[in-house]
Design a protein around this motif. Sequence first.
Motif, PDB file in Angstrom:
ATOM      1  N   UNK A 136      42.594  72.244  41.792  1.00 11.72           N
ATOM      2  CA  UNK A 136      41.400  72.010  42.613  1.00 11.72           C
ATOM      3  C   UNK A 136      41.099  70.518  42.685  1.00 11.72           C
ATOM      4  N   UNK A 137      41.300  69.814  41.587  1.00 13.05           N
ATOM      5  CA  UNK A 137      41.089  68.367  41.574  1.00 13.05           C
ATOM      6  C   UNK A 137      42.065  67.681  42.531  1.00 13.05           C
ATOM      7  N   UNK A 138      43.315  68.129  42.507  1.00 16.47           N
ATOM      8  CA  UNK A 138      44.307  67.572  43.433  1.00 16.47           C
ATOM      9  C   UNK A 138      43.885  67.862  44.868  1.00 16.47           C
ATOM     10  N   UNK A 139      43.470  69.100  45.133  1.00 20.90           N
ATOM     11  CA  UNK A 139      43.022  69.464  46.477  1.00 20.90           C
ATOM     12  C   UNK A 139      41.835  68.635  46.927  1.00 20.90           C
ATOM     13  N   UNK A 140      40.882  68.401  46.013  1.00 21.84           N
ATOM     14  CA  UNK A 140      39.703  67.588  46.350  1.00 21.84           C
ATOM     15  C   UNK A 140      40.120  66.153  46.670  1.00 21.84           C
ATOM     16  N   UNK A 141      41.096  65.625  45.923  1.00 21.56           N
ATOM     17  CA  UNK A 141      41.555  64.256  46.170  1.00 21.56           C
ATOM     18  C   UNK A 141      42.040  64.121  47.611  1.00 21.56           C
ATOM     19  N   UNK A 142      42.832  65.082  48.057  1.00 23.75           N
ATOM     20  CA  UNK A 142      43.361  65.001  49.414  1.00 23.75           C
ATOM     21  C   UNK A 142      42.310  65.362  50.457  1.00 23.75           C
ATOM     22  N   UNK A 143      41.393  66.247  50.111  1.00 19.90           N
ATOM     23  CA  UNK A 143      40.291  66.559  51.032  1.00 19.90           C
ATOM     24  C   UNK A 143      39.433  65.327  51.266  1.00 19.90           C
ATOM     25  N   UNK A 144      39.148  64.587  50.194  1.00 26.16           N
ATOM     26  CA  UNK A 144      38.370  63.357  50.321  1.00 26.16           C
ATOM     27  C   UNK A 144      39.125  62.316  51.142  1.00 26.16           C
ATOM     28  N   UNK A 145      40.441  62.252  50.948  1.00 27.60           N
ATOM     29  CA  UNK A 145      41.261  61.308  51.706  1.00 27.60           C
ATOM     30  C   UNK A 145      41.196  61.642  53.200  1.00 27.60           C
ATOM     31  N   UNK A 146      41.312  62.931  53.524  1.00 26.24           N
ATOM     32  CA  UNK A 146      41.241  63.356  54.922  1.00 26.24           C
ATOM     33  C   UNK A 146      39.857  63.062  55.490  1.00 26.24           C
ATOM     34  N   UNK A 147      38.804  63.332  54.710  1.00 23.75           N
ATOM     35  CA  UNK A 147      37.437  63.062  55.171  1.00 23.75           C
ATOM     36  C   UNK A 147      37.258  61.573  55.437  1.00 23.75           C
ATOM     37  N   UNK A 148      37.780  60.723  54.551  1.00 22.38           N
ATOM     38  CA  UNK A 148      37.686  59.276  54.747  1.00 22.38           C
ATOM     39  C   UNK A 148      38.441  58.846  56.009  1.00 22.38           C
ATOM     40  N   UNK A 149      39.637  59.413  56.221  1.00 22.32           N
ATOM     41  CA  UNK A 149      40.419  59.073  57.411  1.00 22.32           C
ATOM     42  C   UNK A 149      39.691  59.515  58.682  1.00 22.32           C
ATOM     43  N   UNK A 150      39.100  60.713  58.629  1.00 22.01           N
ATOM     44  CA  UNK A 150      38.364  61.206  59.795  1.00 22.01           C
ATOM     45  C   UNK A 150      37.139  60.343  60.053  1.00 22.01           C
ATOM     46  N   UNK A 151      36.461  59.934  59.004  1.00 19.68           N
ATOM     47  CA  UNK A 151      35.283  59.085  59.146  1.00 19.68           C
ATOM     48  C   UNK A 151      35.675  57.738  59.746  1.00 19.68           C
ATOM     49  N   UNK A 152      36.790  57.171  59.245  1.00 23.91           N
ATOM     50  CA  UNK A 152      37.249  55.881  59.762  1.00 23.91           C
ATOM     51  C   UNK A 152      37.655  55.995  61.231  1.00 23.91           C
ATOM     52  N   UNK A 153      38.236  57.130  61.598  1.00 22.07           N
ATOM     53  CA  UNK A 153      38.673  57.317  62.985  1.00 22.07           C
ATOM     54  C   UNK A 153      37.499  57.450  63.944  1.00 22.07           C
ATOM     55  N   UNK A 154      36.362  57.882  63.443  1.00 25.34           N
ATOM     56  CA  UNK A 154      35.194  58.044  64.315  1.00 25.34           C
ATOM     57  C   UNK A 154      34.309  56.812  64.354  1.00 25.34           C
ATOM     58  N   UNK A 155      34.589  55.827  63.507  1.00 21.05           N
ATOM     59  CA  UNK A 155      33.812  54.589  63.502  1.00 21.05           C
ATOM     60  C   UNK A 155      34.236  53.739  64.690  1.00 21.05           C
ATOM     61  N   UNK A 156      33.266  53.178  65.425  1.00 22.90           N
ATOM     62  CA  UNK A 156      33.652  52.299  66.534  1.00 22.90           C
ATOM     63  C   UNK A 156      34.313  51.039  65.976  1.00 22.90           C
ATOM     64  N   UNK A 157      35.348  50.588  66.670  1.00 21.11           N
ATOM     65  CA  UNK A 157      36.027  49.379  66.191  1.00 21.11           C
ATOM     66  C   UNK A 157      35.148  48.165  66.459  1.00 21.11           C
ATOM     67  N   UNK A 158      35.147  47.257  65.506  1.00 24.04           N
ATOM     68  CA  UNK A 158      34.345  46.045  65.594  1.00 24.04           C
ATOM     69  C   UNK A 158      35.188  44.933  66.207  1.00 24.04           C
ATOM     70  N   UNK A 159      34.595  44.122  67.095  1.00 23.76           N
ATOM     71  CA  UNK A 159      35.362  42.990  67.638  1.00 23.76           C
ATOM     72  C   UNK A 159      35.667  41.995  66.515  1.00 23.76           C
ATOM     73  N   UNK A 160      36.810  41.382  66.610  1.00 20.51           N
ATOM     74  CA  UNK A 160      37.233  40.431  65.578  1.00 20.51           C
ATOM     75  C   UNK A 160      36.358  39.185  65.649  1.00 20.51           C
ATOM     76  N   UNK A 161      35.968  38.690  64.485  1.00 16.76           N
ATOM     77  CA  UNK A 161      35.213  37.439  64.411  1.00 16.76           C
ATOM     78  C   UNK A 161      36.187  36.337  64.066  1.00 16.76           C
TER      79      UNK A 161
END
Length: 172
Positions: A136-161
């Motif tokens: 379950x700990x292993x599964x949670x690790x990958x679930x969190x990784x997927x959640x982080x990837x999904x969250x990052x994919x939905x964040x609007x990209x910031x213009x480069x400074x």
Amino acid sequence: MRSIIAAICLAVAFAVPALADDAQPPVDPARVAAARDLLEVTGVTRQMDGMVEAMSRGFAKGAGAENSEAGKQLSTQFDSGMKKLLEYKDQMISDFAVLYAQTFTEEEMKTVADFYRSGAGAKFIAKTPELMQKGATIGMKYSEKIADEMKAATQPSQPATPSDQPTPAQPK
């Protein structure tokens, strides 16, 4: 609440074989008895309890129950659904016994039960809760990784400074 129930059903489906068609003919009571013995020796009931406990802990962590009221409420709803699932445990065990009886012969189930009563089989059963918890700990690790990837994919990209721009390489 529907997503919670769906998660429960999915977890049960992965923990034990899928339920057989309702159109199956009646099963020999001796096969059902052998199946019940097999389920008993393998500790299916204890495993269901352990699975529910591990899923509740994992859900609470994933929902952020310690850090937010919304997470706490979701976790409470999930726990309520899991408790409801356990109210059907005896019926589920009966259904699993019929499923096993439809799938295996009486002799096959007795052979498997004998293995689980042996040293290696008993050790396997004894280690299963620990393996499930670590799994379950292993599964949670990958679930969190997927959640982080999904969250990052939905964040609007910031213009480069200008400070984000790479600097040209210095000549050697």
